[in-house]
Design an enzyme around this catalytic site. Structure first.
Site, PDB file in Angstrom:
ATOM      1  CG  HIS A  34      -2.176  -0.963   0.961  1.00  0.00           C
ATOM      2  ND1 HIS A  34      -3.239  -0.359   0.213  1.00  0.00           N
ATOM      3  CD2 HIS A  34      -2.700  -1.923   1.200  1.00  0.00           C
ATOM      4  CE1 HIS A  34      -4.185  -1.137   0.227  1.00  0.00           C
ATOM      5  NE2 HIS A  34      -4.051  -2.339   0.809  1.00  0.00           N
ATOM      6  CB  SER A  67     -10.771 -17.252 -21.624  1.00  0.00           C
ATOM      7  OG  SER A  67     -11.166 -18.253 -20.726  1.00  0.00           O
ATOM      8  N   GLY A 118      -8.703 -14.268  -7.758  1.00  0.00           N
ATOM      9  CA  GLY A 118      -9.235 -14.008  -6.203  1.00  0.00           C
ATOM     10  C   GLY A 118      -8.162 -14.264  -5.112  1.00  0.00           C
ATOM     11  CB  ALA A 119      -5.095 -16.409  -4.689  1.00  0.00           C
ATOM     12  CG  LEU A 121      -1.392 -14.807  -5.381  1.00  0.00           C
ATOM     13  CD1 LEU A 121      -1.323 -16.517  -5.573  1.00  0.00           C
ATOM     14  CD2 LEU A 121      -0.137 -14.560  -4.408  1.00  0.00           C
ATOM     15  CB  SER A 122      -1.325  -9.554  -9.348  1.00  0.00           C
ATOM     16  OG  SER A 122      -1.120  -8.436  -8.595  1.00  0.00           O
ATOM     17  CD  GLU A 156      -6.353  -3.569 -12.352  1.00  0.00           C
ATOM     18  OE1 GLU A 156      -5.597  -4.163 -13.045  1.00  0.00           O
ATOM     19  OE2 GLU A 156      -6.891  -3.927 -11.275  1.00  0.00           O
ATOM     20  CG  ASP A 168      -0.313  -5.492  -8.265  1.00  0.00           C
ATOM     21  OD1 ASP A 168       0.344  -5.589  -7.410  1.00  0.00           O
ATOM     22  OD2 ASP A 168      -1.587  -5.594  -8.035  1.00  0.00           O
ATOM     23  CE1 TYR A 220      -4.996  -1.166  -3.340  1.00  0.00           C
ATOM     24  CE2 TYR A 220      -5.944   0.952  -4.516  1.00  0.00           C
ATOM     25  CZ  TYR A 220      -5.008   0.028  -4.296  1.00  0.00           C
ATOM     26  OH  TYR A 220      -3.751   0.118  -4.942  1.00  0.00           O
TER      27      TYR A 220
HETATM   28  C1  GLA Z   1      -3.194  -4.169  -5.045  1.00  0.00           C
HETATM   29  C2  GLA Z   1      -2.954  -3.047  -6.057  1.00  0.00           C
HETATM   30  C3  GLA Z   1      -1.337  -2.555  -6.046  1.00  0.00           C
HETATM   31  C4  GLA Z   1      -1.016  -2.268  -4.598  1.00  0.00           C
HETATM   32  C5  GLA Z   1      -1.377  -3.385  -3.621  1.00  0.00           C
HETATM   33  C6  GLA Z   1      -0.942  -3.005  -2.271  1.00  0.00           C
HETATM   34  O1  GLA Z   1      -2.683  -5.136  -5.226  1.00  0.00           O
HETATM   35  O2  GLA Z   1      -3.223  -3.504  -7.290  1.00  0.00           O
HETATM   36  O3  GLA Z   1      -1.376  -1.551  -6.887  1.00  0.00           O
HETATM   37  O4  GLA Z   1      -1.481  -0.911  -3.990  1.00  0.00           O
HETATM   38  O5  GLA Z   1      -2.663  -3.622  -3.693  1.00  0.00           O
HETATM   39  O6  GLA Z   1       0.340  -2.951  -1.932  1.00  0.00           O
END
Ligand code: GLA
Length: 380
Positions: A34, A67, A118-119, A121-122, A156, A168, A220
């Site tokens: 964050h 997909s 949803g984990a 992990l981006s 995004e 990310d 967020y």
């Molecule tokens: C999510 C957001 C990131 C970052 C993190 C927290 O993953 O996509 O940009 O802010 O939260 O570190």
């Protein structure tokens, strides 16, 4: 995950072979949570799990997106209609990237995603960055990795409508096998930091709590807004320019919540740099302590943890982890634990038991070495 499966599915769905295939990974963040949107330093690394995009240029303006995981439901849209506001589902992450990159030609796209959804992990950054990498090569656009990171973040933020920072997408694009990525979120400059836990008999366990709390979106944005508000009260560009002394001297002008959010940002930025020092000395005890302090700060000052994440962290530490903390945006998703390889089985068991005792959904476990960022896998 094989390239041939996506090629097969592409042919089955679109009746042609793809022109090229690109891939981009998900991430975990070792430390620096964050603070990307406050222009801080962060220290994430790419995980093994990746999302692949196969693409072919069309000679009209039609875009088709399918997909492997969605059983070939095909979304069809004219590229001229691809603008923020167009309703849709997961394919918005794909179309948003075409929009932000200024694509005007029709394409067929097949996605094969292997980053757990949803984990925390981006999976969304992996999807965006695999599409962006594919487009960059397909149309020889020549965007740099920094430009691609900004473009995918814009997709995004402005197309999908999620106010995420830049971490990310940057790590998904820029990571190098074997290294964590020290990323300066102010100018996107990077330094590769060796993160060879295996050589020291350790591993980084990733614990997907399988929890997802409703707060995630508003929570967020609210944290981000607090940091921006403090920066403006202190008359600086971002929290990056604030020291603890300055913050304390302004505390009477801040609400208690603003003070706590800002304290997290200032102290977390320092922890990242301390962690880089500790890693350069292979001082994993110190790394563990910093990871623990990060969790406490995220839990108590930033209030983005949740009972499942706290339980995973506490159980890991009780089982002997050197450090453990929540990762990503919070309110659910994953935690990490830095553990001795010899303790993996015991740690997993301890976490499973703690979750069962509290009647939480059973967690899932992964491990990953730092992996390679986005790449072109094949071209016709
Ligand atoms: C999510 C957001 C990131 C970052 C993190 C927290 O993953 O996509 O940009 O802010 O939260 O570190």
């Amino acid at each position: 995950m094989t390239v041939s499966l996506i090629e097969e599915k592409f042919f089955e769905t679109f009746g042609e072979e793809p022109d090229l295939i690109a891939a981009a990974p998900g991430r975990v963040n070792l430390i620096g949570e964050h603070i990307d949107y406050s222009e801080g330093f962060v220290l994430p690394f790419a995980i093994n799990e990746r999302t692949m995009t196969a693409v072919r240029i069309r000679d009209d303006s039609t875009v088709r997106v399918a997909s492997v995981q969605r059983h070939n439901t095909i979304v069809t849209v004219d590229i001229k209609d691809v603008k923020p506001g167009l309703k849709g589902d997961w394919e918005r992450y794909v179309l948003g990237v075409l929009w932000s990159m200024g694509i005007t030609t029709g394409v067929d796209l097949m996605i094969d995603g292997h980053v757990p959804l949803g984990a925390g992990l981006s999976s969304s950054a992996a999807l965006e960055c695999s599409v962006a990498t594919a487009m960059n090569h397909l149309f020889d656009l020549g965007f740099s990795l920094e430009q691609l990171a900004r473009l995918t973040q814009r997709a995004e933020n402005e197309y999908v409508g999620v106010p995420c920072g830049i971490m990310d997408q940057s790590v998904s694009l820029m990571a190098t096998n074997g290294f964590a990525l020290l990323l300066d979120c102010r100018d996107l400059s990077t330094r590769n930091i060796p993160f060879d836990v295996a050589a020291h008999g350790m591993e980084l366990l990733i614990i997907d709590t399988q929890a997802q709390h409703a707060l995630i979106d508003g929570g967020y944005a609210e944290r981000r807004a607090s940091c921006e508000s403090v920066a403006s009260i202190l008359n600086v560009k971002s929290m990056r320019d604030v020291t603890m002394d300055q913050l304390d001297s302004y505390c009477h002008q801040l609400t208690n919540t603003e003070y706590l959010r800002a304290r997290h940002a200032v102290t977390e930025m320092k922890r990242v740099l301390d962690c880089v020092d500790a890693l350069s000395n292979a001082d994993f005890i110190k790394v563990g302590l910093l990871i623990n302090q990060s969790h406490i700060s995220l839990r108590d000052d930033y209030s983005v943890s949740c009972p499942e994440l706290d339980t995973a962290v506490e159980a890991s530490l009780e089982a002997g982890a050197l450090g453990s903390r929540m990762v990503g945006g919070g309110f659910g998703g994953s935690a990490i634990a830095l553990i001795n390889v010899s303790k993996t089985a015991d740690t997993i068991q301890a976490i499973e038991k703690a979750f069962a005792d509290k009647k939480f959904k059973a967690p899932r476990f992964f491990t990953s070495l730092p992996s390679q960022g986005a790449e072109l896998l094949s071209r016709k």
